[in-house]
Design a protein around this motif. Structure first.
Motif, mmCIF file in Angstrom:
data_model
loop_
_atom_site.group_PDB
_atom_site.id
_atom_site.type_symbol
_atom_site.label_atom_id
_atom_site.label_comp_id
_atom_site.label_asym_id
_atom_site.label_seq_id
_atom_site.Cartn_x
_atom_site.Cartn_y
_atom_site.Cartn_z
ATOM 1 N N ILE A 180 13.923 -8.866 3.833
ATOM 2 C CA ILE A 180 12.889 -9.536 4.625
ATOM 3 C C ILE A 180 11.502 -9.110 4.203
ATOM 4 N N ALA A 181 11.397 -8.028 3.444
ATOM 5 C CA ALA A 181 10.091 -7.587 2.944
ATOM 6 C C ALA A 181 10.311 -6.947 1.578
ATOM 7 N N TYR A 182 9.367 -7.205 0.644
ATOM 8 C CA TYR A 182 9.530 -6.681 -0.715
ATOM 9 C C TYR A 182 8.169 -6.444 -1.346
ATOM 10 N N ALA A 183 8.007 -5.325 -2.042
ATOM 11 C CA ALA A 183 6.791 -5.024 -2.803
ATOM 12 C C ALA A 183 7.233 -4.541 -4.168
ATOM 13 N N GLY A 184 6.823 -5.242 -5.218
ATOM 14 C CA GLY A 184 7.221 -4.850 -6.548
ATOM 15 C C GLY A 184 7.010 -5.966 -7.540
ATOM 16 N N MET A 201 0.839 -1.208 0.000
ATOM 17 C CA MET A 201 0.000 0.000 0.000
ATOM 18 C C MET A 201 0.878 1.264 0.000
ATOM 19 N N THR A 202 1.952 1.156 0.741
ATOM 20 C CA THR A 202 2.876 2.306 0.768
ATOM 21 C C THR A 202 3.483 2.546 -0.610
ATOM 22 N N LEU A 203 3.863 1.478 -1.309
ATOM 23 C CA LEU A 203 4.438 1.601 -2.654
ATOM 24 C C LEU A 203 3.446 2.243 -3.613
ATOM 25 N N LYS A 204 2.194 1.770 -3.587
ATOM 26 C CA LYS A 204 1.180 2.336 -4.473
ATOM 27 C C LYS A 204 0.957 3.819 -4.165
ATOM 28 N N SER A 205 0.961 4.177 -2.892
ATOM 29 C CA SER A 205 0.765 5.575 -2.507
ATOM 30 C C SER A 205 1.905 6.455 -3.033
ATOM 31 N N MET A 206 3.122 5.979 -2.899
ATOM 32 C CA MET A 206 4.273 6.764 -3.376
ATOM 33 C C MET A 206 4.308 6.841 -4.893
ATOM 34 N N GLN A 207 3.922 5.761 -5.565
ATOM 35 C CA GLN A 207 3.896 5.798 -7.034
ATOM 36 C C GLN A 207 2.880 6.809 -7.551
ATOM 37 N N SER A 208 1.738 6.877 -6.883
ATOM 38 C CA SER A 208 0.718 7.834 -7.316
ATOM 39 C C SER A 208 1.097 9.269 -6.960
ATOM 40 N N SER A 209 1.882 9.433 -5.887
ATOM 41 C CA SER A 209 2.252 10.783 -5.435
ATOM 42 C C SER A 209 3.475 11.325 -6.168
ATOM 43 N N PHE A 210 4.492 10.512 -6.299
ATOM 44 C CA PHE A 210 5.753 10.998 -6.861
ATOM 45 C C PHE A 210 6.055 10.416 -8.234
ATOM 46 N N GLY A 211 5.768 9.154 -8.442
ATOM 47 C CA GLY A 211 6.147 8.504 -9.681
ATOM 48 C C GLY A 211 7.617 8.176 -9.690
ATOM 49 N N GLY A 212 8.012 7.372 -10.634
ATOM 50 C CA GLY A 212 9.419 7.040 -10.766
ATOM 51 C C GLY A 212 9.897 5.958 -9.834
ATOM 52 N N LEU A 213 9.020 5.314 -9.016
ATOM 53 C CA LEU A 213 9.418 4.223 -8.118
ATOM 54 C C LEU A 213 8.964 2.892 -8.710
ATOM 55 N N VAL A 214 9.876 1.912 -8.742
ATOM 56 C CA VAL A 214 9.566 0.586 -9.283
ATOM 57 C C VAL A 214 9.163 -0.366 -8.161
ATOM 58 N N ASP A 215 9.923 -0.413 -7.047
ATOM 59 C CA ASP A 215 9.625 -1.320 -5.956
ATOM 60 C C ASP A 215 10.192 -0.784 -4.665
#
Length: 576
Positions: free
Chosen positions: A136-140, A111-125
């Protein structure tokens, strides 16, 4: 008559035909020298100015290109720095707000990744890595959970420095990417973790590809080892070694002229991005940038060639005209000298005639007196009163004496015209005589004439005719300078050192200060459009000097002029 004969200078054939010693000047040599001198004086400064103008333009264009390159490089660096800093701060804020416990949960991290992608863009994972290097944790989109990053340089730097921006590398996913890492400490346990974000290289590359550069300009990023981090048009493949030199670290943007591998010169702007391994490079082809200079150079050459041709034509024309005038003046001088010689001979004849007439007048007077006495005696004596033959002879003698008297008077009159007449002059009467010549014009134009001449002004010795001409010229010149309704003021007074001072003042248009020094030069006139010859004041000045006096003028534009003449009371021996 051919065209060549029409334009040929008057002195040309004369110089060609004259032998040695028959001419004071070699007019052809003067003509050539004048053309050469004028050409050097006119063309050398023109060529120097053209050369200076070209160099100034070239330096100006070079400076402008350097400035533009430096400005583009600096602006690009700020854009790249802002792009990276914005995402670094977002990652730091995320670590502070979420904490390690929330970030370790898969759903929360996604959820944090999706929020940052919609806010800033340019993030893959996003990924959370423990102190041992295990993710130990990964989203992408990639399967990277559980990978070991302990041997990765960026992981070690992040633990040491607290945050780190990596250069572009392939890594486990075997695709070019870059990483932003931030150290996170779990407060309950005190353990250190690294929160890592992978940036989208397409959006990163778009920062440089959007720059508008002229011609074959190129903008890209390299790391401090010279590895290309973003696509380059001409200077190497991605993650390959750049073919241009890398300067030492500098806080400021620098621009250099660099010779490429194909001997092509480039303007290269360098700017280190603080806190990252990146160097922004903006490369411009120097030859492309200086192409407008070639056009300017051709235009300058055309202008220079045209100017030189026009100047040479004018110089030849002016030199020909002036040498022709010198030739004509020389011919006139020769004729004038001939006339002067003739005049001197006539003057000698006149003086001789005056002497002869004087000597003849004395015996003629005696003959006339004696003949008259004889005529009276014969008339009163009866023995001769009726002798008509005798009386006729006596009358014939008297008539002949009278005729001889007339001839001697003519000789004396001729002699008087040659010599200067000196006379005792009362200035007031002379001034009134001069004014009488122009009184009608003064009345017609409503010009008032004020005369301030003392009655006890002493008489002085001078040439009456020349003085009349002097003051007539000055008064006439004042009338020409005044408008209708003006005022003319003539004054006289006794000066120092046995002199008299005369002034002629008007309230006319005045004389510009730049013309005061030239006002007495021959042929200089401010009234040539109105028929002035420029000789009146020159002749007047010469007459004053001939009479042993001096003359100067004071004038103010719009206020009028004052001519002051100082004359000696006794005529000097040098005055002619």
């Amino acid at each position: 008559m051919s065209i060549l004969e029409k334009i040929r200078p008057q002195f040309w054939d004369t110089d060609a035909s004259m032998g040695p010693g028959k001419s004071l000047f070699n007019y052809r040599r003067i003509w050539r020298f004048a053309i050469a001198l004028l050409a050097v004086v006119a063309l050398v400064p023109l060529c120097v100015m053209a050369f200076i103008d070209y160099n100034v333009t070239r330096h100006s264009m070079e400076s402008e290109n350097l400035l533009r390159t430096a400005r583009t490089t600096s602006n690009t660096r700020r854009t790249v720095a802002f792009f990276l800093q914005e995402r670094q701060q977002a990652l730091e804020f995320l670590a502070f707000q979420q904490g390690v416990q929330n970030l370790r949960q898969q759903e929360s991290l996604e959820m944090t990744l999706k929020s940052m992608q919609s806010s800033f863009g340019g993030l893959v994972d996003l990924g959370l890595i423990d102190a041992k290097g295990s993710q130990i944790a990964y989203a992408g989109p990639y399967d990277l959970l559980g990978l070991d990053y302990s041997q990765q340089q960026w992981f070690e730097r992040a633990l040491q420095q607290g945050e780190y921006v990596s250069h572009v590398f392939r890594g486990f996913r075997d695709e070019p990417h870059l990483v932003i890492a931030h150290k996170v400490v779990d407060e309950p346990s005190g353990k250190a973790y690294v929160l890592r974000a992978t940036l989208d290289t397409e959006q990163f590359n778009a920062i440089l590809s959007s720059i508008d550069l002229p011609g074959d300009g190129d903008a890209f990023i390299v790391d401090q080892d010279g590895m290309i981090q973003t696509p380059s048009k001409q200077h190497g493949e991605l993650l390959a070694q750049v073919d241009l030199p890398i300067p030492e670290f500098s806080e400021k943007t620098s621009v250099r002229v660099v010779l490429g591998p194909d001997n092509t010169r480039y303007y290269v702007g360098y700017a280190y991005v603080r806190g990252t391994p990146f160097i922004v490079m903006v490369v411009k082809n120097l030859e492309d940038l200086m192409k407008p200079l070639q056009t300017i150079r051709m235009e300058l050459l055309w202008i220079l060639a045209t100017s030189v041709a026009i100047i040479l034509i004018v110089i030849v024309g002016v030199a020909t005209y002036m040498v022709n005038k010198i030739y004509i003046a020389d011919q006139t001088r020769a004729r004038t000298l001939h006339r002067m010689e003739h005049t001197n001979r006539m003057a000698s004849i006149g003086r001789l005639a005056a002497g002869v007439a004087h000597e003849i007048n004395n015996p003629l007077a005696i003959i006339n007196e004696k003949a008259g006495l004889i005529n009276d005696l014969f008339t009163y004596k009866q023995e001769y009163a009726h002798d008509e033959r005798l009386l006729s002879n006596i009358r014939s003698i008297i008539d002949s004496v009278s005729r001889c008297g007339k001839i001697t008077k003519r000789l004396l009159s001729f002699a008087r015209h040659i010599d200067v007449e000196k006379d005792s002059i009362q200035f007031k009467g002379l001034a009134e005589e001069v004014i009488d010549f122009l009184r009608k014009e003064a009345e017609y134009r409503s010009i008032s004439i004020v005369m301030d001449i003392p009655a006890n002004l002493p008489e002085f010795i001078s040439d009456r005719g020349k003085l009349q001409q002097i003051f007539l010229n000055l008064v006439n010149n004042a009338f020409q300078a005044m408008n209708d309704g003006g005022e003319l003021h003539i004054a006289a007074k006794t000066g120092e050192k046995n002199t008299l001072v005369f002034t002629v003042a008007d309230d006319g248009c005045g004389i510009p200060s730049g013309d005061i020094k030239r006002i007495f030069d021959p042929f200089f006139s401010t009234k040539k459009r109105n028929g002035g010859t420029g000789l009146g004041l020159s002749i007047t000045y010469g007459l004053v000097q001939e009479l042993g006096g001096s003359m100067f003028v004071e004038s103010e534009v719009g206020r009028g002029s004052v001519f002051t003449i100082t004359m000696p009371i006794e005529a000097s021996k040098e005055a002619k």
